[in-house]
Design a protein around this motif. Sequence first.
Motif, PDB file in Angstrom:
ATOM      1  N   GLU A 251      33.563 -36.139  -7.012  1.00 31.54           N
ATOM      2  CA  GLU A 251      32.229 -36.056  -7.610  1.00 31.54           C
ATOM      3  C   GLU A 251      32.306 -35.442  -9.009  1.00 31.54           C
ATOM      4  O   GLU A 251      31.612 -35.888  -9.933  1.00 31.54           O
ATOM      5  CB  GLU A 251      31.305 -35.228  -6.728  1.00 31.54           C
ATOM      6  N   GLU A 252      33.155 -34.434  -9.163  1.00 31.55           N
ATOM      7  CA  GLU A 252      33.272 -33.765 -10.456  1.00 31.55           C
ATOM      8  C   GLU A 252      33.834 -34.717 -11.510  1.00 31.55           C
ATOM      9  O   GLU A 252      33.423 -34.685 -12.679  1.00 31.55           O
ATOM     10  CB  GLU A 252      34.167 -32.533 -10.315  1.00 31.55           C
ATOM     11  N   ILE A 253      34.780 -35.557 -11.112  1.00 36.64           N
ATOM     12  CA  ILE A 253      35.307 -36.564 -12.044  1.00 36.64           C
ATOM     13  C   ILE A 253      34.177 -37.481 -12.509  1.00 36.64           C
ATOM     14  O   ILE A 253      34.005 -37.734 -13.709  1.00 36.64           O
ATOM     15  CB  ILE A 253      36.420 -37.390 -11.374  1.00 36.64           C
ATOM     16  N   ILE A 254      33.403 -37.982 -11.550  1.00 38.45           N
ATOM     17  CA  ILE A 254      32.315 -38.902 -11.891  1.00 38.45           C
ATOM     18  C   ILE A 254      31.310 -38.220 -12.818  1.00 38.45           C
ATOM     19  O   ILE A 254      30.894 -38.796 -13.840  1.00 38.45           O
ATOM     20  CB  ILE A 254      31.629 -39.412 -10.610  1.00 38.45           C
ATOM     21  N   HIS A 255      30.937 -36.993 -12.505  1.00 40.67           N
ATOM     22  CA  HIS A 255      29.962 -36.280 -13.334  1.00 40.67           C
ATOM     23  C   HIS A 255      30.498 -36.008 -14.738  1.00 40.67           C
ATOM     24  O   HIS A 255      29.718 -35.946 -15.699  1.00 40.67           O
ATOM     25  CB  HIS A 255      29.545 -34.976 -12.662  1.00 40.67           C
ATOM     26  N   THR A 256      31.811 -35.832 -14.863  1.00 34.59           N
ATOM     27  CA  THR A 256      32.387 -35.611 -16.191  1.00 34.59           C
ATOM     28  C   THR A 256      32.150 -36.809 -17.095  1.00 34.59           C
ATOM     29  O   THR A 256      31.862 -36.666 -18.284  1.00 34.59           O
ATOM     30  CB  THR A 256      33.887 -35.302 -16.081  1.00 34.59           C
ATOM     31  N   GLU A 264      19.158 -36.909 -18.026  1.00 37.86           N
ATOM     32  CA  GLU A 264      18.324 -37.832 -17.271  1.00 37.86           C
ATOM     33  C   GLU A 264      19.121 -39.067 -16.843  1.00 37.86           C
ATOM     34  O   GLU A 264      18.954 -39.586 -15.744  1.00 37.86           O
ATOM     35  CB  GLU A 264      17.126 -38.278 -18.110  1.00 37.86           C
ATOM     36  N   VAL A 265      19.998 -39.533 -17.754  1.00 38.76           N
ATOM     37  CA  VAL A 265      20.845 -40.688 -17.450  1.00 38.76           C
ATOM     38  C   VAL A 265      21.867 -40.318 -16.383  1.00 38.76           C
ATOM     39  O   VAL A 265      22.087 -41.068 -15.421  1.00 38.76           O
ATOM     40  CB  VAL A 265      21.542 -41.189 -18.730  1.00 38.76           C
ATOM     41  N   GLU A 266      22.488 -39.161 -16.547  1.00 38.94           N
ATOM     42  CA  GLU A 266      23.466 -38.700 -15.558  1.00 38.94           C
ATOM     43  C   GLU A 266      22.842 -38.609 -14.165  1.00 38.94           C
ATOM     44  O   GLU A 266      23.421 -39.087 -13.172  1.00 38.94           O
ATOM     45  CB  GLU A 266      24.022 -37.335 -15.960  1.00 38.94           C
ATOM     46  N   ALA A 267      21.655 -38.011 -14.086  1.00 37.54           N
ATOM     47  CA  ALA A 267      20.989 -37.843 -12.791  1.00 37.54           C
ATOM     48  C   ALA A 267      20.640 -39.195 -12.175  1.00 37.54           C
ATOM     49  O   ALA A 267      20.843 -39.425 -10.978  1.00 37.54           O
ATOM     50  CB  ALA A 267      19.741 -36.994 -12.947  1.00 37.54           C
ATOM     51  N   SER A 268      20.117 -40.108 -12.979  1.00 37.24           N
ATOM     52  CA  SER A 268      19.729 -41.421 -12.480  1.00 37.24           C
ATOM     53  C   SER A 268      20.934 -42.202 -11.986  1.00 37.24           C
ATOM     54  O   SER A 268      20.911 -42.798 -10.898  1.00 37.24           O
ATOM     55  CB  SER A 268      19.014 -42.200 -13.581  1.00 37.24           C
ATOM     56  N   GLU A 269      22.017 -42.201 -12.766  1.00 38.35           N
ATOM     57  CA  GLU A 269      23.207 -42.956 -12.376  1.00 38.35           C
ATOM     58  C   GLU A 269      23.876 -42.326 -11.158  1.00 38.35           C
ATOM     59  O   GLU A 269      24.376 -43.041 -10.277  1.00 38.35           O
ATOM     60  CB  GLU A 269      24.192 -43.038 -13.546  1.00 38.35           C
ATOM     61  N   TRP A 270      23.893 -40.996 -11.081  1.00 39.77           N
ATOM     62  CA  TRP A 270      24.492 -40.344  -9.922  1.00 39.77           C
ATOM     63  C   TRP A 270      23.700 -40.660  -8.650  1.00 39.77           C
ATOM     64  O   TRP A 270      24.294 -40.945  -7.602  1.00 39.77           O
ATOM     65  CB  TRP A 270      24.589 -38.840 -10.131  1.00 39.77           C
ATOM     66  N   ILE A 273      24.668 -44.082  -7.527  1.00 42.51           N
ATOM     67  CA  ILE A 273      25.984 -44.108  -6.884  1.00 42.51           C
ATOM     68  C   ILE A 273      25.918 -43.474  -5.501  1.00 42.51           C
ATOM     69  O   ILE A 273      26.399 -44.038  -4.515  1.00 42.51           O
ATOM     70  CB  ILE A 273      27.020 -43.378  -7.762  1.00 42.51           C
ATOM     71  N   LYS A 274      25.314 -42.301  -5.411  1.00 41.09           N
ATOM     72  CA  LYS A 274      25.306 -41.544  -4.165  1.00 41.09           C
ATOM     73  C   LYS A 274      24.509 -42.267  -3.078  1.00 41.09           C
ATOM     74  O   LYS A 274      24.899 -42.271  -1.899  1.00 41.09           O
ATOM     75  CB  LYS A 274      24.715 -40.153  -4.407  1.00 41.09           C
ATOM     76  N   ASN A 275      23.407 -42.890  -3.464  1.00 38.65           N
ATOM     77  CA  ASN A 275      22.508 -43.489  -2.475  1.00 38.65           C
ATOM     78  C   ASN A 275      22.872 -44.916  -2.088  1.00 38.65           C
ATOM     79  O   ASN A 275      22.514 -45.368  -0.998  1.00 38.65           O
ATOM     80  CB  ASN A 275      21.071 -43.451  -2.990  1.00 38.65           C
ATOM     81  N   THR A 276      23.547 -45.636  -2.961  1.00 40.08           N
ATOM     82  CA  THR A 276      23.792 -47.051  -2.674  1.00 40.08           C
ATOM     83  C   THR A 276      25.265 -47.450  -2.707  1.00 40.08           C
ATOM     84  O   THR A 276      25.608 -48.538  -2.225  1.00 40.08           O
ATOM     85  CB  THR A 276      23.034 -47.947  -3.683  1.00 40.08           C
ATOM     86  N   ASP A 277      26.133 -46.597  -3.258  1.00 39.10           N
ATOM     87  CA  ASP A 277      27.502 -47.050  -3.512  1.00 39.10           C
ATOM     88  C   ASP A 277      28.573 -46.069  -3.041  1.00 39.10           C
ATOM     89  O   ASP A 277      29.758 -46.391  -3.064  1.00 39.10           O
ATOM     90  CB  ASP A 277      27.673 -47.305  -5.019  1.00 39.10           C
ATOM     91  N   THR A 303      29.671 -51.302  -7.954  1.00 43.09           N
ATOM     92  CA  THR A 303      29.060 -51.600  -9.245  1.00 43.09           C
ATOM     93  C   THR A 303      29.741 -50.912 -10.416  1.00 43.09           C
ATOM     94  O   THR A 303      29.934 -51.506 -11.466  1.00 43.09           O
ATOM     95  CB  THR A 303      27.571 -51.205  -9.248  1.00 43.09           C
ATOM     96  N   PHE A 304      30.119 -49.657 -10.266  1.00 41.61           N
ATOM     97  CA  PHE A 304      30.629 -48.900 -11.408  1.00 41.61           C
ATOM     98  C   PHE A 304      32.147 -48.749 -11.339  1.00 41.61           C
ATOM     99  O   PHE A 304      32.763 -48.842 -10.286  1.00 41.61           O
ATOM    100  CB  PHE A 304      29.993 -47.510 -11.452  1.00 41.61           C
TER     101      PHE A 304
END
Length: 344
Positions: A251-256, A264-270, A273-277, A303-304
């Motif tokens: 998770e820390e890698i992804i957030h980096t 706002e973009v980080e929160a939306s994309e996370w 990922i967390k909810n669907t992927d 997706t990502f």
Amino acid sequence: MKTPSWFLPLVVSVALSISCAQKGRAHDVEADMTAAAQRFLATLGPEQTAKACFKLEDAERKNWHFIPRPRLGLTLKEMTPEQRLVAQALLASGLSSQGYSKAVSVMSLEAILAELEKGQPGKPVRDPEMYFFSIFGTPENLKPWGWRLEGHHVSLNFTCSGHGTASTPSFFGTNPGEVREGPRKGTRLLGREEDLGRDLMRSLNDEQRKQALIAAEAPKDILNDPKRESLTDPEGVPVSLLQPKQQSLLEEIIHTYLGTHRPEVEASEWNRIKNTDWSNVRFAWAGGIEPGLGHYYRVQGKTFVIEYDNTQNGANHPHAVWRDRERDFGMDLLKEHYANSHAK
């Protein structure tokens, strides 16, 4: 020397853009980008506008790369001091404070690279001012448009659709990866990306490592480069086989990577990922594990994809990219916009 009357307000504008992104205030990302782009365009003369502006559907929008090469757009070198500050405010509107710092620091490494390569035949010209701003379409609220900052080792692509923003492809590279002499000795602009990937690989047990290690030798560069339209498939050890601490590292890698951009973009994309992927995410590694050895890793879901490669110049020249199968250049968001527009 007397400070120009425009200087302080523009410095404040850049600082406020970074501050708002850093604190994650309830600002509309699209509105912020649109206003910043409008301010930037308002400073340009006719010839500069002709260089900086393209149609949204122009093929140039997807003509991205991170190597030193001829490019279209308006360079920092061609801007006045006032225009450069407004361009920096546009850049700040799309990035977090750490992302903004990373972007301008990568650009500054061109001066160090020029010194390191001095006298070497066949080397391209290194210039911290040869970074190109491009606007695609007309920046208007609730209308689709996009923009890009690009040059050697930086390619940042943003799309505003009227229904949200997309921030991929997003690429950073650094050469040198670690500055080893001079006043900036010890600088590692992609050090966190490298260290977290290695920490996760080292934490794996034998069975996990067998799945994660996809090749004994790292590829010479990232695989999801600009020539690849269809992204790689997920490989490596699945997140379901990772222990909680290992999942936290992942998770820390992804957030980096996501955290280079607006909170706002980080929160939306996370959340996406967390909810669907999340159940589809895998971690893959290639090459050596110890520092100084060529190495590569990839974090990928349906997706990502997040990808890191460090093999060139004695494993001191990393490349790192975040791409999205659905959202590169805002493909899914623009599709939604046009579908809604035609339905009315």
